[in-house]
Design a protein around this motif. Sequence first.
Motif, short mmCIF file in Angstrom:
data_model
loop_
_atom_site.label_atom_id
_atom_site.label_comp_id
_atom_site.label_asym_id
_atom_site.label_seq_id
_atom_site.Cartn_x
_atom_site.Cartn_y
_atom_site.Cartn_z
N ASN A 319 28.53 64.61 96.60
CA ASN A 319 29.80 64.21 97.21
C ASN A 319 29.60 63.66 98.61
O ASN A 319 30.17 62.64 98.99
CB ASN A 319 30.76 65.40 97.26
N GLN A 320 28.76 64.33 99.38
CA GLN A 320 28.59 63.98 100.79
C GLN A 320 27.73 62.73 100.98
O GLN A 320 28.03 61.89 101.83
CB GLN A 320 27.96 65.15 101.55
N CYS A 321 26.65 62.64 100.20
CA CYS A 321 25.70 61.53 100.42
C CYS A 321 26.02 60.29 99.61
O CYS A 321 25.75 59.16 100.05
CB CYS A 321 24.28 62.01 100.10
N ASN A 322 26.55 60.46 98.42
CA ASN A 322 26.86 59.31 97.57
C ASN A 322 28.34 58.92 97.60
O ASN A 322 28.71 57.87 97.08
CB ASN A 322 26.47 59.60 96.12
N ASP A 323 29.14 59.82 98.17
CA ASP A 323 30.59 59.60 98.19
C ASP A 323 31.11 59.39 96.77
O ASP A 323 31.99 58.56 96.53
CB ASP A 323 30.95 58.41 99.08
N LEU A 324 30.53 60.15 95.84
CA LEU A 324 30.95 60.07 94.44
C LEU A 324 31.43 61.45 93.99
O LEU A 324 30.77 62.45 94.23
CB LEU A 324 29.78 59.64 93.55
N PRO A 325 32.58 61.51 93.32
CA PRO A 325 33.04 62.80 92.79
C PRO A 325 32.29 63.16 91.51
O PRO A 325 31.77 62.28 90.82
CB PRO A 325 34.51 62.55 92.50
N VAL A 326 32.21 64.43 91.23
CA VAL A 326 31.70 64.89 89.94
C VAL A 326 32.90 65.11 89.03
O VAL A 326 33.83 65.83 89.39
CB VAL A 326 30.88 66.18 90.09
N HIS A 327 32.87 64.47 87.88
CA HIS A 327 34.03 64.53 86.98
C HIS A 327 34.32 65.98 86.59
O HIS A 327 33.41 66.77 86.36
CB HIS A 327 33.76 63.71 85.71
N PRO A 328 35.61 66.35 86.50
CA PRO A 328 35.95 67.74 86.17
C PRO A 328 35.40 68.20 84.81
O PRO A 328 35.26 69.39 84.57
CB PRO A 328 37.48 67.76 86.16
N ARG A 329 35.09 67.25 83.92
CA ARG A 329 34.55 67.61 82.61
C ARG A 329 33.04 67.34 82.52
O ARG A 329 32.48 67.36 81.42
CB ARG A 329 35.26 66.81 81.51
N HIS A 330 32.40 67.07 83.64
CA HIS A 330 30.96 66.78 83.62
C HIS A 330 30.21 68.02 83.14
O HIS A 330 30.47 69.13 83.59
CB HIS A 330 30.49 66.40 85.02
N PRO A 331 29.24 67.85 82.20
CA PRO A 331 28.52 69.01 81.68
C PRO A 331 27.94 69.89 82.79
O PRO A 331 27.31 69.38 83.72
CB PRO A 331 27.41 68.38 80.83
N TYR A 332 28.19 71.18 82.68
CA TYR A 332 27.65 72.22 83.55
C TYR A 332 28.22 72.20 84.97
O TYR A 332 28.27 73.24 85.62
CB TYR A 332 26.12 72.17 83.64
N ALA A 333 28.61 71.05 85.49
CA ALA A 333 28.96 70.94 86.91
C ALA A 333 30.43 70.67 87.16
O ALA A 333 30.90 70.87 88.27
CB ALA A 333 28.13 69.84 87.57
N GLY A 334 31.17 70.21 86.16
CA GLY A 334 32.57 69.88 86.38
C GLY A 334 33.41 71.10 86.65
O GLY A 334 33.10 72.21 86.20
N GLU A 335 34.48 70.90 87.38
CA GLU A 335 35.36 72.01 87.75
C GLU A 335 35.92 72.73 86.54
O GLU A 335 36.21 73.93 86.59
CB GLU A 335 36.51 71.45 88.61
N LEU A 336 36.08 72.03 85.43
CA LEU A 336 36.75 72.61 84.26
C LEU A 336 35.80 72.96 83.11
O LEU A 336 36.27 73.36 82.05
CB LEU A 336 37.82 71.64 83.74
N VAL A 337 34.48 72.83 83.31
CA VAL A 337 33.59 72.99 82.15
C VAL A 337 33.50 74.43 81.67
O VAL A 337 33.13 74.68 80.52
CB VAL A 337 32.17 72.45 82.44
#
Length: 795
Positions: A319-337
């Motif tokens: 988030n900080q270096c790429n200014d890209l969000p991680v999708h909430p459904r992204h495997p293992y890392a998304g907020e909702l997985v």
Amino acid sequence: MCMLADPSIKYRPYTPLQLPDRQWPSKTLNKVPIWLSTDLRDGNQALANPMTIEQKNAFFDKLLACGFKEIEIAYPAASDTDFGFVRELIENKRIPDDVWIQVLTPAREDLIRRTFASIQGAKKVIIHMYNATSPLFRTVVFNNTKEQTVDLAVKHTKVIRQLADEYSAKYGTQFKYEYSPETFTQTEPEFAVEICEAVKQMWGKAGPGEDRIIFNLPATVEIAPPNHYADQIEYFGTHITEREKIVISLHPHNDRGTATAAAELACMAGADRIEGCIFGNGERTGNVDLVNLALNLYTQGIHPKLDFSDIQACIDIVNQCNDLPVHPRHPYAGELVFTAFSGSHQDAIKKGFEVQAQRHALAKAKGEPLIWEMPYLPIDPHDLGCNYEAVIRVNSQSGKGGIAYLVKTHLGLDMPRKMQVVFYQVIQEISDREAREMTVTDITAAFRSTYHVGGPNYDGRLSLRSFKVTEEHVAEPADQLSEDLPAEGRYFDGTISVDGVYRVIRGNGNGPLSALLDALRTYLSIDLTVREYVEHTIGEGKEAKAASYVELIKAGQNHKERTEGWWGVGIDTDIAGSGLRAVISAVNNAIGDRQLPELKLSVGLKSHSGQADVASVILNALLLDLPRRLQVHFFEIVQRTAQATEGSIDYDTLTNLFKTTYGFTVQELPLILKSFTMEHVGSGELRSVVGTFVINGQTIKISGEGNGSLSAVLNALDPYFEGTLTVREYSEHSIGVGSGVKAASYVELLYAREENGELKRTGCWGVDIDEDISVSGVKAVLNAVALHVPLRIPK
């Protein structure tokens, strides 16, 4: 333009590879590949705003922390920023000795030389050169023949070999060479082998182990299903010579959304290494996600040699270096997985946790592994530094199981199934009304409000202030005329708040709950009975508490019929206390806003009030929660007073009668405390009291010893009266909260003396309050003495 009805007129299907003896489908993915992060190069080139050197430094540190041993750090010839970053890492000695840095260069001699200039002084370097090899790029982009394409790769491999020898001699750098036939998946398989053979021959240094040449076979653009990529990798691995001297590396892109599958199948087909990015950053739809691949292995019981124990830190760095969000459904890392909204999913997870806890307990006792096996959760969130906070979240689609899980997780309360159904309806009504997700805070607050647990802020119309459950019945004066007293059972004596008014109530039954219900029936006309009762323990050891759940129904109804019931919850350090609180909780839900009988005092010839009613008046007027024996004593005095006046007694008269009878806050008494001090004597078992008292208007300093402050004061007073005084009963409680709290003390003394040759014993009570608990007790003793014992001043 709309989608075509017949897309075949515009798009050609991929051409399957004829590989009739393919072996990879029967292989098992059980080996950890060599990982290369290309976040700082491929990922960086894909950003609208490329990373600054500070950002690249932070990202580099995170990659090291995760355990990467090969990191493609830059395309040094592309920009001064990339070149400067490579120099900074080397000159500041920020590259660990066991980490290989990789730099990318196209097959152009000036850019190759610029790339080598950037790595001067580095210890371990992978030089990565590429040129495009597919027909589309050969004919359209570069207008090269196959031969010219091979010559380009060979010619520049020779340049790299010469520079590598020079730098090794001059700086002691250890080199590996990586060659990528760019657009490999669109290249004729036999031509890909041909060009790599030529490059290998020109490199001339390929050997086993650390000396292997790396052939990176990129799916530069993903154009076919993942099985096709696996076929291509197997073909390459079985047709290239000196396979033992080669590392087959993958660089899958995700244009079709199957990069993870393509990488895994290609590893089954013989690949040794994977290039990708954290969470799949890269051009277009991105590179393969290395976190996804690594944790897929982890869930199969294979440690990937990468550490994602703090996955949130990886999310933060992206988030900080790429200014890209991680999708909430992204495997293992998304907020909702790790989140379930569906009622059936939630119920399965709740049951899964319960069964797994039992299974783990048995396995632990046998010394067996604690295997994770959970519905809908292929990995334990704890392994990634996540908690179970978001495993179950509640909206209008959720079920009772998920809500029950959250209540159990956050409040420690394991609701009975029937109660789960009732509370589920409460949450559904709120969720439907507000049309939003219910947070954990919403649910726990609703639970506390519904069942009146969690402190004074959640009290209902009725709240339990104090209680005592005994097997001994303390007789009221009216009981002397009754022959219907129960032979055995439990007796409830307690104080409750009813719409802000304190009421002293008492009842009897075959247990604490029925005794309380009897008291509520007698004093408040609430006639209910228990249909279901469940209890369990919260916590362990000294911190353990009891939780009780009670369902009440109207008295006289059949317990087995599906009649209306009301649930309540109680928590207490004592199991009886938790049950009583659960009853009060359920009663609050049962009575709703219906009017309850008010406290009306009727004492005298036509008395309708009992001693509990009198005690209620004192409790509300003076905040004194009278001990049961004192209630009996004062009620007899009230009755005699009322009979003597042939009338009733109002509240103010009753309150003043109490004060004068027990010396409560009365200043004009023959014995008054001015001050006193208390010290421990000898080994600490005795107390010594020195005090200043006013006896019959004369100030006197006296002292005495005893096993406590009360007995020490009585010993000090011994010379000033005839006979003996002993403490028969003592109790105390606090009034108020915080800095304004006071202590209330109740003392009954037994006064014994000789009169006309006979020994007479008289009980005498004293009551008082003070900020100091010791002082309140002493003042209560002095009040009892002053009102009932003749005092004299010795000559």
